[in-house]
Design an enzyme around this catalytic site. Structure first.
Site, PDB file in Angstrom:
ATOM      1  N   ASN A   1     -16.821  32.784 -97.110  1.00  0.00           N
ATOM      2  CA  ASN A   1     -15.672  31.909 -97.364  1.00  0.00           C
ATOM      3  C   ASN A   1     -15.084  31.346 -96.065  1.00  0.00           C
ATOM      4  OD1 ASN A   1     -12.430  31.997 -97.672  1.00  0.00           O
ATOM      5  ND2 ASN A   1     -13.399  31.095 -99.473  1.00  0.00           N
TER       6      ASN A   1
ATOM      7  N   SER B   1      -1.678  32.684 -99.030  1.00  0.00           N
ATOM      8  CA  SER B   1      -1.333  33.742 -99.989  1.00  0.00           C
ATOM      9  C   SER B   1       0.182  33.815-100.155  1.00  0.00           C
ATOM     10  CB  SER B   1      -1.835  35.108 -99.512  1.00  0.00           C
ATOM     11  OG  SER B   1      -3.176  35.307 -99.878  1.00  0.00           O
TER      12      SER B   1
ATOM     13  N   LYS C   1      -0.605  40.405 -88.066  1.00  0.00           N
ATOM     14  CA  LYS C   1      -0.982  39.038 -88.467  1.00  0.00           C
ATOM     15  C   LYS C   1       0.167  38.348 -89.218  1.00  0.00           C
ATOM     16  CE  LYS C   1      -5.120  38.829 -90.262  1.00  0.00           C
ATOM     17  NZ  LYS C   1      -6.247  38.890 -91.231  1.00  0.00           N
TER      18      LYS C   1
ATOM     19  N   THR D   1      -8.462  30.275 -95.132  1.00  0.00           N
ATOM     20  CA  THR D   1      -8.825  31.009 -93.911  1.00  0.00           C
ATOM     21  C   THR D   1      -9.617  30.093 -92.976  1.00  0.00           C
ATOM     22  OG1 THR D   1      -8.893  33.037 -95.209  1.00  0.00           O
ATOM     23  CG2 THR D   1      -9.870  33.132 -93.016  1.00  0.00           C
TER      24      THR D   1
ATOM     25  N   LYS E   1       0.921  43.548 -97.520  1.00  0.00           N
ATOM     26  CA  LYS E   1       0.080  42.422 -97.936  1.00  0.00           C
ATOM     27  C   LYS E   1      -1.271  42.531 -97.282  1.00  0.00           C
ATOM     28  CE  LYS E   1      -0.525  38.454 -99.969  1.00  0.00           C
ATOM     29  NZ  LYS E   1      -1.768  39.039-100.551  1.00  0.00           N
TER      30      LYS E   1
ATOM     31  N   LYS F   1      -4.099  47.058 -96.828  1.00  0.00           N
ATOM     32  CA  LYS F   1      -5.506  46.712 -97.079  1.00  0.00           C
ATOM     33  C   LYS F   1      -6.077  47.715 -98.048  1.00  0.00           C
ATOM     34  CE  LYS F   1      -8.527  43.663 -95.414  1.00  0.00           C
ATOM     35  NZ  LYS F   1      -8.223  42.380 -94.751  1.00  0.00           N
TER      36      LYS F   1
ATOM     37  N   ASP G   1     -10.974  39.748 -99.941  1.00  0.00           N
ATOM     38  CA  ASP G   1     -11.507  39.979 -98.599  1.00  0.00           C
ATOM     39  C   ASP G   1     -13.035  39.946 -98.744  1.00  0.00           C
ATOM     40  OD1 ASP G   1     -10.424  40.808 -95.772  1.00  0.00           O
ATOM     41  OD2 ASP G   1     -12.112  42.138 -96.090  1.00  0.00           O
TER      42      ASP G   1
HETATM   43  N1  GLU Z   1      -8.258  39.209 -96.496  1.00  0.00           N
HETATM   44  C1  GLU Z   1      -7.535  38.172 -95.801  1.00  0.00           C
HETATM   45  C2  GLU Z   1      -7.188  38.642 -94.389  1.00  0.00           C
HETATM   46  O1  GLU Z   1      -7.813  39.519 -93.857  1.00  0.00           O
HETATM   47  C3  GLU Z   1      -6.366  37.632 -96.586  1.00  0.00           C
HETATM   48  C4  GLU Z   1      -5.307  38.624 -96.945  1.00  0.00           C
HETATM   49  C5  GLU Z   1      -4.237  38.097 -97.893  1.00  0.00           C
HETATM   50  O2  GLU Z   1      -4.259  36.936 -98.248  1.00  0.00           O
HETATM   51  O3  GLU Z   1      -3.378  38.892 -98.260  1.00  0.00           O
HETATM   52  O4  GLU Z   1      -6.321  38.106 -93.758  1.00  0.00           O
END
Ligand code: GLU
Length: 419
Positions: free
Chosen positions: A224, A352, A97, A193, A73, A109, A149
């Site tokens: 954001n 998410s 995370k 976020t 994810k 990613k 992102d």
């Molecule tokens: N890009 C965000 C992060 O760095 C969200 C990633 C997601 O929701 O999968 O945590």
């Protein structure tokens, strides 16, 4: 003489943070070998017909760092400075995370090295769709689930969802999160976020006995994450004295009117020139004496070079990797309290997860329901990390990594090694 290192490589930072936490956990070498490095790394070429007729070739990546606890994810970044090492670092951080907030995902990613600010909607759409088709074997609602992102958004996710669904022959909303609400997105995902970051700041203020009402805040990055965190802090009575974006920095000791600033940014695309503010240098924003600094832009905002100048008591990492290990050491010696990225900005991936659950169940929640669940996850996770920080006398960063890495190690031990 050795050349001076200009910027830290994000992947080196990720590995160094891993080692510090693994040492503190007393993790054996076999486990380290199993969980430290990405499971899969894909580099693809994305040719795109540009508006002027020529074909431009973009380099792009998708990295799955871990699927030990569930599907990979993590977001997809469009930025001129995207490199494979950066994507590997960001994927690694996603693994820890997701484990810190205890959601059943691994880490991944993606990124495309491109300059989205100088591309038309048509070019962005063609690039996104071709990239989706190139990473198609890797992604899926039970395999690897992208999200927004830096410089990607709900429209980008809609294109990915559509491209993926067209090739499968039916609509599969759960392949991405951060979608528009009308395509199976979740209420509250867009601001998740910043909202999650706000909850962790509330916890830190409570822990340090700093009243949020009247607290002074500087926010680096007004995208954001940064803008929503600023808005919620403003609503809670904090004074946002400085804000920056990629075009400039503004300052007002009495506090900036954040709703007005968001309105202006929406229309003009920048924060500079905001009525009642004065321009300051980016370095001066970081050095402001204030209660809370929110780095909400990119990696390497605070390094060994400038950490000494930081004037904030709390540093809330809304961005991924804004502090280097050298900066961490200096800030710790100064007594600053860092809310590490894998905790501070985990609200995005948490909602998410809620979105994915709703898509799988075809049953959608009310906004308040999302906020309540998010608040509970963020505050519980903060408490869990704080407990390790206090009990084991380690930094908040090491504590968060210990919690995340420890949970992934447990999953690996239970699963065993195949074959
Ligand atoms: N890009 C965000 C992060 O760095 C969200 C990633 C997601 O929701 O999968 O945590």
């Amino acid at each position: 003489m050795l050349a001076t290192k200009l910027v830290d490589n994000a992947y080196d930072v990720a590995l160094e943070n891993f080692d510090s936490a693994a040492d503190a956990l007393g993790l054996d070498n076999d486990t380290r070998e199993m969980i430290k490095f990405p499971e899969r790394v894909l580099t693809v070429t994305v040719p795109v017909r540009m508006d002027d007729g020529h074909i431009h070739r973009f380099e792009a990546y998708r990295v799955q760092h871990s699927t030990a606890r569930g599907p990979a994810k993590g977001g997809i970044r469009f930025h001129p400075q995207v490199t494979l090492d950066e994507v590997k670092a960001l994927a690694t951080w996603m693994t820890w995370k997701c484990a810190v907030v205890n959601i059943p995902f691994g880490g991944g990613k993606g990124g495309i090295t491109c300059d989205p600010k100088h591309m038309s909607q048509g070019e962005l759409e063609r690039m996104t769709r071709r990239y989706t088709s190139a990473i198609l074997p890797l992604i899926g609602p039970d395999q690897d689930i992208p999200a927004p992102d830096v410089y990607t958004n709900s429209q980008t996710m809609a294109w990915i969802m559509d491209t993926y669904s067209m090739t499968k022959g039916y609509t599969i909303p759960g392949v991405v999160t951060g979608k528009p609400i009308s395509l199976g997105g979740s209420l509250g995902r867009n601001e998740a976020t910043g909202r999650g970051c706000f909850y962790t700041i509330q916890c830190a203020c409570e822990h340090l006995d700093i009243p949020l009402k009247g607290a002074t805040v500087a926010v680096q990055g007004f995208g954001n994450a940064g803008s929503i965190a600023a808005q919620l802090l403003h609503e809670a009575g904090a004074r946002i004295i400085a804000v920056s974006d990629s075009t400039g920095c503004i300052y007002n000791r009495d506090g900036l009117d954040i709703p007005e600033l968001m309105h202006m940014k929406e229309i003009t695309g920048h924060v500079y020139g905001f009525p009642g503010s004065e321009p300051i240098e980016p370095a001066a924003l970081l050095a402001l004496k204030c209660d809370i600094l929110v780095p909400a832009a990119l990696e390497n905002a605070v390094t060994g070079e400038n950490a000494n100048t930081i004037g904030a008591r709390i540093i809330a990492e809304a961005a991924n990797g804004p502090l280097t290990p050298a900066a961490d050491r200096i800030l710790e010696a100064k007594g600053a309290f860092v809310i590490p990225d894998i905790l501070c900005n985990a609200g995005g991936v948490t909602v998410s997860y809620f979105e994915w659950v709703q898509d799988e169940q075809h049953l959608f929640w009310e906004a308040q329901d999302v906020y309540n669940r998010l608040e509970k996850v963020m505050k519980t996770s903060f408490k869990d990390v704080l407990k390790i920080h206090i009990d084991r006398n380690v930094s908040m960063r090491i504590a968060a990594n210990m919690l995340g890495i420890g949970r992934v190690a447990e999953a690996i031990h239970l699963r065993g090694i195949y074959p």
